[in-house]
Design a protein around this motif. Sequence first.
Motif, PDB file in Angstrom:
ATOM      1  N   LYS A 254       0.863  -1.176   0.000  1.00  0.00           N
ATOM      2  CA  LYS A 254       0.000   0.000   0.000  1.00  0.00           C
ATOM      3  C   LYS A 254       0.901   1.228   0.000  1.00  0.00           C
ATOM      4  O   LYS A 254       1.539   1.534   1.004  1.00  0.00           O
ATOM      5  CB  LYS A 254      -0.907   0.007   1.231  1.00  0.00           C
ATOM      6  CG  LYS A 254      -1.848   1.182   1.231  1.00  0.00           C
ATOM      7  CD  LYS A 254      -2.803   1.125   2.390  1.00  0.00           C
ATOM      8  CE  LYS A 254      -3.700   2.349   2.358  1.00  0.00           C
ATOM      9  NZ  LYS A 254      -4.637   2.351   3.449  1.00  0.00           N
ATOM     10  N   PRO A 255       0.984   1.936  -1.141  1.00  0.00           N
ATOM     11  CA  PRO A 255       1.830   3.121  -1.193  1.00  0.00           C
ATOM     12  C   PRO A 255       1.380   4.157  -0.167  1.00  0.00           C
ATOM     13  O   PRO A 255       0.187   4.326   0.075  1.00  0.00           O
ATOM     14  CB  PRO A 255       1.621   3.646  -2.614  1.00  0.00           C
ATOM     15  CG  PRO A 255       1.151   2.462  -3.390  1.00  0.00           C
ATOM     16  CD  PRO A 255       0.346   1.657  -2.427  1.00  0.00           C
ATOM     17  N   LEU A 256       2.337   4.848   0.414  1.00  0.00           N
ATOM     18  CA  LEU A 256       2.049   5.868   1.404  1.00  0.00           C
ATOM     19  C   LEU A 256       2.102   7.255   0.780  1.00  0.00           C
ATOM     20  O   LEU A 256       2.761   7.467  -0.227  1.00  0.00           O
ATOM     21  CB  LEU A 256       3.060   5.790   2.548  1.00  0.00           C
ATOM     22  CG  LEU A 256       3.093   4.459   3.299  1.00  0.00           C
ATOM     23  CD1 LEU A 256       4.179   4.492   4.363  1.00  0.00           C
ATOM     24  CD2 LEU A 256       1.744   4.169   3.935  1.00  0.00           C
TER      25      LEU A 256
ATOM     26  N   ARG B  91       2.731   8.541  -3.086  1.00  0.00           N
ATOM     27  CA  ARG B  91       3.468   7.586  -3.903  1.00  0.00           C
ATOM     28  C   ARG B  91       2.508   6.720  -4.711  1.00  0.00           C
ATOM     29  O   ARG B  91       1.359   6.511  -4.332  1.00  0.00           O
ATOM     30  CB  ARG B  91       4.367   6.729  -3.030  1.00  0.00           C
ATOM     31  CG  ARG B  91       5.548   7.525  -2.531  1.00  0.00           C
ATOM     32  CD  ARG B  91       6.447   6.721  -1.639  1.00  0.00           C
ATOM     33  NE  ARG B  91       7.607   7.474  -1.236  1.00  0.00           N
ATOM     34  CZ  ARG B  91       7.609   8.431  -0.318  1.00  0.00           C
ATOM     35  NH1 ARG B  91       6.499   8.768   0.285  1.00  0.00           N
ATOM     36  NH2 ARG B  91       8.715   9.064  -0.018  1.00  0.00           N
TER      37      ARG B  91
ATOM     38  N   GLY C 213      -1.408   5.970  -3.261  1.00  0.00           N
ATOM     39  CA  GLY C 213      -1.560   6.341  -1.859  1.00  0.00           C
ATOM     40  C   GLY C 213      -2.683   7.354  -1.720  1.00  0.00           C
ATOM     41  O   GLY C 213      -3.290   7.784  -2.701  1.00  0.00           O
TER      42      GLY C 213
END
Length: 69
Positions: free
Chosen positions: A4-6, A9, A24
Amino acid sequence: MKVKPLADRVLIEPNPAEEKTAVGPGTADVKMEVKTGDQVLYGKYAGTEINIDGKDYLIMKQGDILAII
């Protein structure tokens, strides 16, 4: 997929035939413009290469994406 991109991102599967992306939530300063399933253009050296379950992906900040096509 368990990535899971933060922040701002984006996870990209760099394959011209694919349209898969994961994004994200954005940040307080940067609204997320890219949505899952968007095809994007990015610079030749943009992002960081990662391998997940034997597949190659790029992870980069939304600001490194040149366009949504």
